[in-house]
Structures are given as C-alpha cells and as structure tokens.
Design a protein around this motif. Sequence first.
Motif, mmCIF file in Angstrom:
data_model
loop_
_atom_site.group_PDB
_atom_site.id
_atom_site.type_symbol
_atom_site.label_atom_id
_atom_site.label_comp_id
_atom_site.label_asym_id
_atom_site.label_seq_id
_atom_site.Cartn_x
_atom_site.Cartn_y
_atom_site.Cartn_z
ATOM 1 N N SER A 1 -5.569 18.195 -0.705
ATOM 2 C CA SER A 1 -4.778 17.178 -1.402
ATOM 3 C C SER A 1 -5.646 16.317 -2.301
ATOM 4 N N LEU A 2 -5.019 15.801 -3.331
ATOM 5 C CA LEU A 2 -5.649 14.842 -4.238
ATOM 6 C C LEU A 2 -4.771 13.604 -4.165
ATOM 7 N N LYS A 3 -5.390 12.491 -3.730
ATOM 8 C CA LYS A 3 -4.580 11.324 -3.368
ATOM 9 C C LYS A 3 -4.726 10.197 -4.381
ATOM 10 N N PHE A 4 -3.588 9.598 -4.742
ATOM 11 C CA PHE A 4 -3.557 8.473 -5.677
ATOM 12 C C PHE A 4 -2.940 7.285 -4.940
ATOM 13 N N ASN A 5 -3.670 6.202 -4.779
ATOM 14 C CA ASN A 5 -3.232 5.107 -3.923
ATOM 15 C C ASN A 5 -3.177 3.765 -4.664
ATOM 16 N N PHE A 6 -2.061 3.097 -4.529
ATOM 17 C CA PHE A 6 -1.936 1.725 -5.042
ATOM 18 C C PHE A 6 -2.174 0.773 -3.878
ATOM 19 N N ASP A 7 -2.999 -0.214 -4.066
ATOM 20 C CA ASP A 7 -3.166 -1.245 -3.041
ATOM 21 C C ASP A 7 -3.048 -2.604 -3.719
ATOM 22 N N VAL B 1 0.855 -1.187 0.000
ATOM 23 C CA VAL B 1 0.000 0.000 0.000
ATOM 24 C C VAL B 1 0.892 1.238 0.000
ATOM 25 N N PHE B 2 0.782 2.018 -1.047
ATOM 26 C CA PHE B 2 1.664 3.180 -1.187
ATOM 27 C C PHE B 2 1.045 4.103 -2.228
ATOM 28 N N GLY B 3 1.605 5.294 -2.356
ATOM 29 C CA GLY B 3 1.062 6.199 -3.368
ATOM 30 C C GLY B 3 1.621 7.590 -3.252
ATOM 31 N N PHE B 4 0.892 8.537 -3.782
ATOM 32 C CA PHE B 4 1.354 9.926 -3.777
ATOM 33 C C PHE B 4 0.166 10.858 -3.734
ATOM 34 N N GLU B 5 0.453 12.087 -3.307
ATOM 35 C CA GLU B 5 -0.614 13.092 -3.205
ATOM 36 C C GLU B 5 -0.131 14.407 -3.783
ATOM 37 N N LEU B 6 -1.003 15.079 -4.520
ATOM 38 C CA LEU B 6 -0.753 16.477 -4.865
ATOM 39 C C LEU B 6 -1.277 17.287 -3.692
ATOM 40 N N GLN B 7 -0.529 18.313 -3.316
ATOM 41 C CA GLN B 7 -0.948 19.087 -2.146
ATOM 42 C C GLN B 7 -0.744 20.576 -2.397
ATOM 43 N N ASN B 8 -1.456 21.395 -1.608
ATOM 44 C CA ASN B 8 -1.157 22.833 -1.600
ATOM 45 C C ASN B 8 -0.930 23.283 -0.156
ATOM 46 N N ILE C 1 -8.400 6.925 -6.512
ATOM 47 C CA ILE C 1 -8.238 8.383 -6.363
ATOM 48 C C ILE C 1 -9.199 8.837 -5.266
ATOM 49 N N ASP C 2 -8.671 9.663 -4.370
ATOM 50 C CA ASP C 2 -9.494 10.195 -3.283
ATOM 51 C C ASP C 2 -9.456 11.720 -3.386
ATOM 52 N N ARG C 3 -10.615 12.324 -3.622
ATOM 53 C CA ARG C 3 -10.631 13.797 -3.749
ATOM 54 C C ARG C 3 -11.435 14.445 -2.620
ATOM 55 N N ARG C 4 -11.634 13.697 -1.527
ATOM 56 C CA ARG C 4 -12.457 14.255 -0.442
ATOM 57 C C ARG C 4 -11.857 15.506 0.177
ATOM 58 N N LYS C 5 -10.510 15.628 0.113
ATOM 59 C CA LYS C 5 -9.874 16.814 0.731
ATOM 60 C C LYS C 5 -9.270 17.715 -0.338
ATOM 61 N N SER C 6 -9.807 17.639 -1.553
ATOM 62 C CA SER C 6 -9.118 18.310 -2.663
ATOM 63 C C SER C 6 -9.506 19.772 -2.858
#
Length: 581
Positions: A484-490, A472-479, A498-503
């Motif tokens: 943040s916009l989160k991209f997760n590999f599981d 489980v790992f990934g990356f996030e774009l942040q300001n 993709i998780d955009r709840r906090k974007s």
Amino acid sequence: MLIALFLISISCISQKKSTGENIQVDYQIQSSYLLLPIEESAPEVKIQVSSSESKDQPAYDVHLAKNHIDYWVPLDVKKWMGKKITLSFLNTTDKISGIDNIKPSDKFDFNFNETYRPQFHFTPEHSWTNDPNGMVYLDGEYHLFFQYNPFGSMWGNMSWGHAVSTDLVSWTYLPTALMPDSLGAIFSGSAVIDVNNTAGFGKNAMIAIYTANGKTQQECIAYSTDKGRTFTKYAHNPVLPNPGITDFRDPKVSWNEVSNQWVMALATKQTVTFYGSPNLKHWTRLSEFGDGIGSHAGVWECPDLFPLAYQGKTKWVLIVSINPGGPNGGSATQYFIGNFDGKTFKADALPYPLWIDYGRDNYAGVTWGNVPKQDGRRLFLGWMSNWDYANQVPTVNFRSAMTIPRQLTLVNNGEHLVLNSFPVAEMNTLRTNISEKPDMEINKQALISPLLKTNNGCYEIEMTIKPQVANVFGFELQNTKGESLKFNFDLSTKFFSIDRRKSGRIDFSDKFKFGMNAPLVKKDIYQVRLLVDKASAEIFINKGEIAMTSLFFPTEVMNQLKFYGEDAAWKVENIKVNNIK
Ligand code: FRU
C-alpha cells in the motif's frame, strides 16, 4: 580455425591489440550500433572512440561486463558507416569479457515495456538521466535537454540528451546534443533564444549555457542555428571561468528587461550569484543572495529566477535546489519570493525554507524560457528522483523520469503566499474511461475495489475531501499482495504525509523508506488530484497549494482505494477515476 575466422569477420572486429596499458579494437562499421554489455557492479573501463577524422576524443566511463551482463547500451556508430573506428580501452590489461562481447547490430530494444517504465512521463530512451536542462520554447516546440549518461543506467559521462514536444505530453527523441570535451563533462544549464543576435551567432540562435565540469567548474556556451538539432561549442569557452569556488554551476540565463541585459543565476556553494552580460560571452558579477536565509543543510544547485504576476503586480521567484537538506531528507527544491531590480534579488519575509514539492522525488526542476507572451504560463518540470537512492532504484534499461510538466502560480494558502504547482492543462487530454464513484461518508473504512476495470498502473484519481470534524484520516492505494501507498491528513499536527514503507520494493536503499510530510493548512475542503504512472505518484492538493511527488515500486498494480478515518466521520465526494493513455 576456419570457424573462428568467420566469427571474427561477422562481428566486424578486424584487429585487437594491446599497446602497453591499453587494448585497442578496430571495427569496420557495417551497422547502426555497437552494443556494449553492461554489468553495473563491474569497475568502470575508460573507452575512447576514434576514427581517422576524429582523434583525441574524450574517454567514456563504462561499467563493461566482467562476469555477467545486466543489459546492453548502444553506441551509435551510424556516422562512420563503411569506415573503420577504433575503440581504445584505456589502462586495461586484464581480461574483460565485455570487450569480446561487444556486438554490431542494426536494432536496439529500448524496452518501453519494462515493469517500472512510466508511460506518460518523460524518460530517456535508454540509460540514465538526472536534471532537466536547457528548457526553452522555439517555433512550436518545447525543448527538453537533460543530464544524460548515454552509456548506462547510472550517473556518469554527463552529456545533454535532447527531446522535443509540441504539447508537453508526448516527446520526440533527438540525438544527444552536447557530449563531454577537453573542458569536462557537460553539467546542468539552460538555453536561450537570442532574438536580437546579441552574441553574433545569428538572429534567433538557440544558445546553451552550461557548466563544464573538468578540473574546475566553469560556464561555457554552445549555439545552434538549426532549432537545436546540432550545436557548436563556442571556440573561446569558458565564458565565465572559475573564480576559486568549488561548487560553481548550473547557469540559468534569461533576458532581463529592466537592466537590459542577460542575467545568469548561478549556484555558488550555498548562495546564488547573479551575473550580467550584454552578449552571453562577457559576464560581470552583479550580486549574491542566500546568506542567512532558507535552508543551508547542503549544496545549492540549479537556481532559476523568474517573474510571476500576483494581484496585478510582478513578483520574482527564486528557485534553488539543495542536496542534501530537503525537508524529508536528501534532495529537494526550495524557493524564495521577492523582488528583483535587474541586479539584486531581495526576498520577502516568509517562513523559509519553503519547498516547491514536499515529496522526496522532485529535484533540480527549472522553468521553460521563451514561452510566447500570449501563452504567458510559467512552466516547470523536475527530475523525479532523489540523490539518496537515484542510482539504486529497481529499473534496468533506463533510470529516472521527469515529473509531469506543471504550471507555477503564486497563491495565498490561507496563511501566506506560496508557489503553487499544478499539472499543465495538456495533461487532461490523456484521460480515457473516466468513471465516477458514489459520494461516501467514511466512518472507519471503505474500499473501492477494483478501482478500474483494466488497470495497467497509469491512472488518475480526483476527489473532494470534507473533513467535517475529523482530524486524522486519509486513503491508501493497495494491491492484492498487501502492498500500500498511504496518504494521511492530520489536522491536529497540521501535516499531510505519504508513507511508502509497505509500497512494494523498498530493499534497494536504506533511505527509501523515510516518510514525507508537508505542512497542511486547516480547511473545510481539500481538492485532491493524484496521478499514478507505474512507479510514481504525484499528488496536488487544492489545485497545487501542496504538491508531493513520490516514487514507489509495487510488485503488482495497485487497483484498490481504501479510505480510513481514525477519529470521526468525514466525507469524500466527486470521486473520478481515469485511465491515462
Ligand atoms: C543536480 C546536479 C547539478 C549538476 C548535475 C550533474 O542534480 O548535481 O548541480 O550540474 O547534477 O549531473
């Protein structure tokens, strides 16, 4: 009194009268536009434009401002310069301040600098768009028609807007090609080039085949002999009347060399029905596909059938959009791979439903017809939104963009055949300031900040991910606002998400926060390409085996890239970050 008269004459209103249920205002046209004030929450008013030459025009539904003005839309009146036109506001007796606020102007501010206006994606100059339509190549130009409401940033008054491009990345706007008529609004459809003049409108005529959405849905045609600049609707429309099926729409037509006829794929409720024709005017039912296969959780829309080469053989792909019922809620586009004998489509046994894009924001996409054989690519583009919230996204002067154009191919993803989609090579010409970052091993976290020296929200990230033994790992774009916009590999659940709840802004719809998952095949290497354009992210993994498109509305540009790992160390290499012009 004198002042009042003066005001009336500069605003060109020569007469305003009330005729029973209607209010009519005459305008002596001396400028290019009449600007209509819009308030999106105001009730729709039916506005009919007439002149001495054009009577009985269809009425347009306009959210004419009542209490305040959200924005303006231009009614292009150039063709009546020096003449008188009448705007009739139908069934309107109460006072609507918007009528008095309509103003003539030679200019209109298209506001391409609006915060969430994409810079390298196609958007309409102003107002609403949904599906791409009539995509066809002719004499060096890719034509893109699109579902268009010329009078506001919400769905309505369906017409075909029009733009052309010579390189698939920059677009020239052309006047609206097809406007509603007595048969109804102009819903989605396709365009062909009639190389052999089968329809009799002329050799190489561009012929649009569309759904007229009136009392019923019926298929109609219109032709152009000036490279799509002007269209004439066929006098004997409809060419395919409604046989009693409510959802009977979105004809996609191409010439089939096997059965030597035009073949139309038409969405018929929850199936695709194929029709054949020698001349685009007379259609015969050929076959029907879809019962008991794929997703049926919504209405089938916007089909497209086309061949693709795979290992030296021709396979046929059938794309069908469905709404609702997408894998992550709302709208999405499924596909089937199989064979077509010129009349009947048979799907290969694959784990359907399969989706062309597992993001929430790629719908109603189809492919360009008539692309020259020496090019040979199958080029696709979709509408970058979702009916779950398309009318609510926080843009103002326009609503919705198209995805970037993508090339479709068939590949085996390690488990089965998939329809691969990847940005067209022309996109690479938009890269500027390519910067490379050092390779990294991620134990828990790492941050690249700033991502770019100057960042206007239009950029691209490429990188190679090596999971090693991590799951489980990934990356996030942040300001810097904590968005943040989160991209997760599981790799344990075998999902990429993709998780955009906090974007950023998600408040405009309850449905915007839903997550997005795509099936992930376990591999040693994942090549990632991510394109960000102000309010959209399109991610392609392993050159398009997985494609996901997601809107997001950050309140500040995301200029940091965070990597994280949840169980074991993994590697990220060949990181390249580019501005996109
Ligand atoms: C798909 C769709 C089509 C229809 C069009 C109307 O998004 O619903 O089926 O033709 O939009 O705008």
